[in-house]
Write an enzyme that holds these catalytic residues in place. Structure first.
Site, PDB file in Angstrom:
ATOM      1  N   ASP A   1      -0.163  36.192  97.932  1.00 52.24           N
ATOM      2  CA  ASP A   1       0.252  37.380  97.861  1.00 52.24           C
ATOM      3  C   ASP A   1      -0.700  38.197  98.916  1.00 52.24           C
ATOM      4  O   ASP A   1      -1.955  38.463  98.579  1.00 52.24           O
ATOM      5  CB  ASP A   1      -0.200  37.829  96.604  1.00 52.24           C
ATOM      6  CG  ASP A   1      -0.168  39.347  96.204  1.00 52.24           C
ATOM      7  OD1 ASP A   1       1.067  39.945  96.611  1.00 52.24           O
ATOM      8  OD2 ASP A   1      -0.962  39.955  95.596  1.00 52.24           O
TER       9      ASP A   1
ATOM     10  N   GLU B   1       5.058  36.498  99.364  1.00 51.32           N
ATOM     11  CA  GLU B   1       5.698  37.445  98.777  1.00 51.32           C
ATOM     12  C   GLU B   1       6.033  38.276 100.022  1.00 51.32           C
ATOM     13  O   GLU B   1       5.145  38.846 100.869  1.00 51.32           O
ATOM     14  CB  GLU B   1       4.636  38.207  98.099  1.00 51.32           C
ATOM     15  CG  GLU B   1       5.424  39.431  97.247  1.00 51.32           C
ATOM     16  CD  GLU B   1       4.544  40.088  96.131  1.00 51.32           C
ATOM     17  OE1 GLU B   1       5.131  40.250  95.143  1.00 51.32           O
ATOM     18  OE2 GLU B   1       3.363  40.596  96.542  1.00 51.32           O
TER      19      GLU B   1
ATOM     20  N   ASP C   1      -4.291  39.962  91.993  1.00 54.67           N
ATOM     21  CA  ASP C   1      -3.718  39.439  93.146  1.00 54.67           C
ATOM     22  C   ASP C   1      -3.623  37.884  93.131  1.00 54.67           C
ATOM     23  O   ASP C   1      -2.833  37.182  93.581  1.00 54.67           O
ATOM     24  CB  ASP C   1      -4.710  39.685  94.395  1.00 54.67           C
ATOM     25  CG  ASP C   1      -4.652  41.116  94.476  1.00 54.67           C
ATOM     26  OD1 ASP C   1      -3.768  41.969  94.928  1.00 54.67           O
ATOM     27  OD2 ASP C   1      -5.948  41.710  94.232  1.00 54.67           O
TER      28      ASP C   1
END
Length: 159
Positions: free
Chosen positions: A7, A66, A139
């Site tokens: 992420d 992502e 996160d």
């Protein structure tokens, strides 16, 4: 098979390594790389060192990241795009390729709802993997969700 989920963020970069054995998925490691520098160039250096460390400590078979999301502040978008480009290049240099998933794809894969809140994603990540306790910051659970999404996508390709 070990899957690295990332992420990306210029302040915090969440990462997670999942082990996929047949239909069983377990968490190997998850963490957060806190960017200490304010300057995006130094943040890129910190990120590159963190990626090198992760790859030196684990044999990674698949990488998933992502993709960027839309933000309202053009300066934030530009900074994140620079950082994200550097991350992509680093992964290509170290590993060779990676899969990319949008936030909506990740949320839908993990919760069944594309518009799920981060807290819903965190809840489902813990439930899917049978984890106890709280995982903070979000996160980290987002990175786990990226890796889970990739594991699910690979399951579809195996059939």
């Amino acid at each position: 098979m070990k899957i690295l989920g990332i992420d990306p963020g210029t302040r915090n970069l969440g990462y997670a390594i999942l082990e996929k054995n047949m239909n069983k998925i377990s968490l190997v490691e998850a963490g957060l790389v806190k960017m200490k520098a304010e300057n995006v160039q130094f943040q890129m250096t910190q990120m590159a060192e963190a990626i090198d460390l992760i790859f030196s400590q684990h044999k990674i078979d698949e990488v998933a990241i992502e993709s960027m999301f839309y933000a309202y502040n053009p300066q934030s978008v530009l900074k994140l795009a620079q950082f994200r480009g550097a991350l992509g290049l680093k992964i290509l240099q170290v590993y060779g390729n990676f899969a990319e998933y949008t936030p909506l794809q990740i949320k839908k894969s993990v919760t069944g709802k594309a518009k799920a809140a981060k807290e819903q994603v965190a809840f489902m990540v813990k439930r899917i993997l049978g984890l106890k306790g709280e995982i903070k910051p979000l996160d980290i659970t987002d990175a786990i969700a990226v890796a889970l999404t990739h594991a699910n996508a690979m399951r579809g390709l195996e059939k």
